[in-house]
Design a protein around this motif. Sequence first.
Motif, PDB file in Angstrom:
ATOM      1  N   ILE A   9       0.844  -1.193   0.000  1.00 49.21           N
ATOM      2  CA  ILE A   9       0.000   0.000   0.000  1.00 49.21           C
ATOM      3  C   ILE A   9       0.873   1.235   0.000  1.00 49.21           C
ATOM      4  O   ILE A   9       0.667   2.169  -0.769  1.00 49.21           O
ATOM      5  CB  ILE A   9      -0.935   0.024   1.226  1.00 49.21           C
ATOM      6  N   THR A  13       0.538   1.418  -2.765  1.00 49.21           N
ATOM      7  CA  THR A  13       0.377   0.405  -2.617  1.00 49.21           C
ATOM      8  C   THR A  13       0.948   0.075  -3.400  1.00 49.21           C
ATOM      9  O   THR A  13       1.511   0.119  -3.927  1.00 49.21           O
ATOM     10  CB  THR A  13       0.331  -0.311  -1.593  1.00 49.21           C
ATOM     11  N   SER A  14     -16.865  -2.489   3.064  1.00 50.79           N
ATOM     12  CA  SER A  14     -16.455  -2.464   1.703  1.00 50.79           C
ATOM     13  C   SER A  14     -17.634  -2.413   0.762  1.00 50.79           C
ATOM     14  O   SER A  14     -18.739  -2.808   1.082  1.00 50.79           O
ATOM     15  CB  SER A  14     -15.641  -3.696   1.376  1.00 50.79           C
ATOM     16  N   CYS A 127     -13.172   0.768  -6.773  1.00 52.92           N
ATOM     17  CA  CYS A 127     -12.305   0.284  -5.689  1.00 52.92           C
ATOM     18  C   CYS A 127     -10.823   0.319  -6.025  1.00 52.92           C
ATOM     19  O   CYS A 127     -10.423   0.277  -7.190  1.00 52.92           O
ATOM     20  CB  CYS A 127     -12.678  -1.150  -5.324  1.00 52.92           C
ATOM     21  N   GLY A 129      -7.617  -2.116  -4.758  1.00 49.51           N
ATOM     22  CA  GLY A 129      -7.281  -3.333  -4.026  1.00 49.51           C
ATOM     23  C   GLY A 129      -5.807  -3.635  -4.176  1.00 49.51           C
ATOM     24  O   GLY A 129      -5.176  -3.250  -5.165  1.00 49.51           O
ATOM     25  N   LEU A 143      -6.502  -6.854   0.197  1.00 57.73           N
ATOM     26  CA  LEU A 143      -7.318  -5.810   0.804  1.00 57.73           C
ATOM     27  C   LEU A 143      -8.122  -5.135  -0.299  1.00 57.73           C
ATOM     28  O   LEU A 143      -7.685  -5.062  -1.446  1.00 57.73           O
ATOM     29  CB  LEU A 143      -6.440  -4.770   1.512  1.00 57.73           C
ATOM     30  N   GLY A 145     -11.129  -1.781  -0.971  1.00 58.57           N
ATOM     31  CA  GLY A 145     -11.939  -0.685  -0.450  1.00 58.57           C
ATOM     32  C   GLY A 145     -12.108   0.405  -1.480  1.00 58.57           C
ATOM     33  O   GLY A 145     -11.509   0.366  -2.564  1.00 58.57           O
ATOM     34  N   ILE A 160     -10.079   0.964   3.286  1.00 54.32           N
ATOM     35  CA  ILE A 160     -10.052  -0.501   3.354  1.00 54.32           C
ATOM     36  C   ILE A 160     -11.334  -0.968   4.011  1.00 54.32           C
ATOM     37  O   ILE A 160     -11.653  -0.558   5.128  1.00 54.32           O
ATOM     38  CB  ILE A 160      -8.838  -1.009   4.170  1.00 54.32           C
ATOM     39  N   ILE A 163     -11.152  -7.739   3.753  1.00 56.31           N
ATOM     40  CA  ILE A 163      -9.912  -8.506   3.801  1.00 56.31           C
ATOM     41  C   ILE A 163     -10.201  -9.898   3.244  1.00 56.31           C
ATOM     42  O   ILE A 163     -11.220 -10.506   3.581  1.00 56.31           O
ATOM     43  CB  ILE A 163      -9.378  -8.613   5.242  1.00 56.31           C
ATOM     44  N   THR A 171     -13.155 -10.644   6.552  1.00 59.36           N
ATOM     45  CA  THR A 171     -13.173  -9.390   7.313  1.00 59.36           C
ATOM     46  C   THR A 171     -13.749  -9.584   8.706  1.00 59.36           C
ATOM     47  O   THR A 171     -13.183  -9.104   9.698  1.00 59.36           O
ATOM     48  CB  THR A 171     -14.002  -8.332   6.569  1.00 59.36           C
ATOM     49  N   THR A 179      -7.528  -4.981  12.411  1.00 62.57           N
ATOM     50  CA  THR A 179      -8.414  -4.109  11.626  1.00 62.57           C
ATOM     51  C   THR A 179      -8.311  -2.661  12.092  1.00 62.57           C
ATOM     52  O   THR A 179      -8.371  -1.736  11.272  1.00 62.57           O
ATOM     53  CB  THR A 179      -9.871  -4.589  11.715  1.00 62.57           C
ATOM     54  N   LEU A 184      -9.532  -0.061   9.092  1.00 62.05           N
ATOM     55  CA  LEU A 184     -10.640  -0.708   8.395  1.00 62.05           C
ATOM     56  C   LEU A 184     -11.926   0.107   8.538  1.00 62.05           C
ATOM     57  O   LEU A 184     -12.329   0.483   9.637  1.00 62.05           O
ATOM     58  CB  LEU A 184     -10.856  -2.115   8.959  1.00 62.05           C
TER      59      LEU A 184
END
Length: 238
Positions: A9, A13, A14, A127, A129, A143, A145, A160, A163, A171, A179, A184
């Motif tokens: 990242i 680098t 829901s 998203c 990821g 991950l 989000g 995020i 998971i 998750t 988290t 998260l």
Amino acid sequence: LLGATFNTIESFTSIAPTSARTYILHSSLSSSQQTTSSLLNQDENYAKSFEVIDTCAASGESSDNLYESVRYIDRNAIKLYPDETAKNQLWDRAHGSWKLQLATGGGRFTTFKPVPIFAYAMIDDRCFGNGVGFNEDRIILSLLGPHYFNAKRRQMGIGIEDIYLFSSEVTSVTPGFLTDGMGLGKTPEDYKESKTRQPTFTIIGASDKSLIARGGTGGIAIWTRLENDIRPAAYGEK
């Protein structure tokens, strides 16, 4: 593994993934987008720089002129992306599945070093990821989000929300101390309220073959475009 994923990242680098999402949004270009493309194509140094970057991204090996090639794109961003149309066109090119190949490791460093693990990033319509695995077909940890793109700054903020282990969503069974540490479920408003910095990345450049981005500590990462959609292996999408 979680640590490795968080590091990817920073190198780059829901909202549940759906098979309806697609990558490249611009099937046709408006006249203003065509003008922007023409300006890039007319910049000989831009073309030469990306030839070097694309080659190094594909091979995973640096070269003597790689840093200067990236530096040219970075230093001339105002000229290369002069308006919102150009910046959104850059953002469109950044969509897709990417493998992390090279990184400087921090803002003070000017040498790109190979990344010894398989780490990926994915940007689609909704998203961001990323994760790590054995290869693009066997992803261990992922991950996922929402992303928040600021065209003016060419910055992508990320959240995020889910998971995954071996493409299965875990998750709800992930320990709270993990988290909480990764933020998260945090939104941009949550970060603002808590006076903490949301993870963000500045998109320096993107072509059909490679992506360049700067992380929050100033380190620069170079990614090569994967031929196949990473989402089935990472998130179990069909």
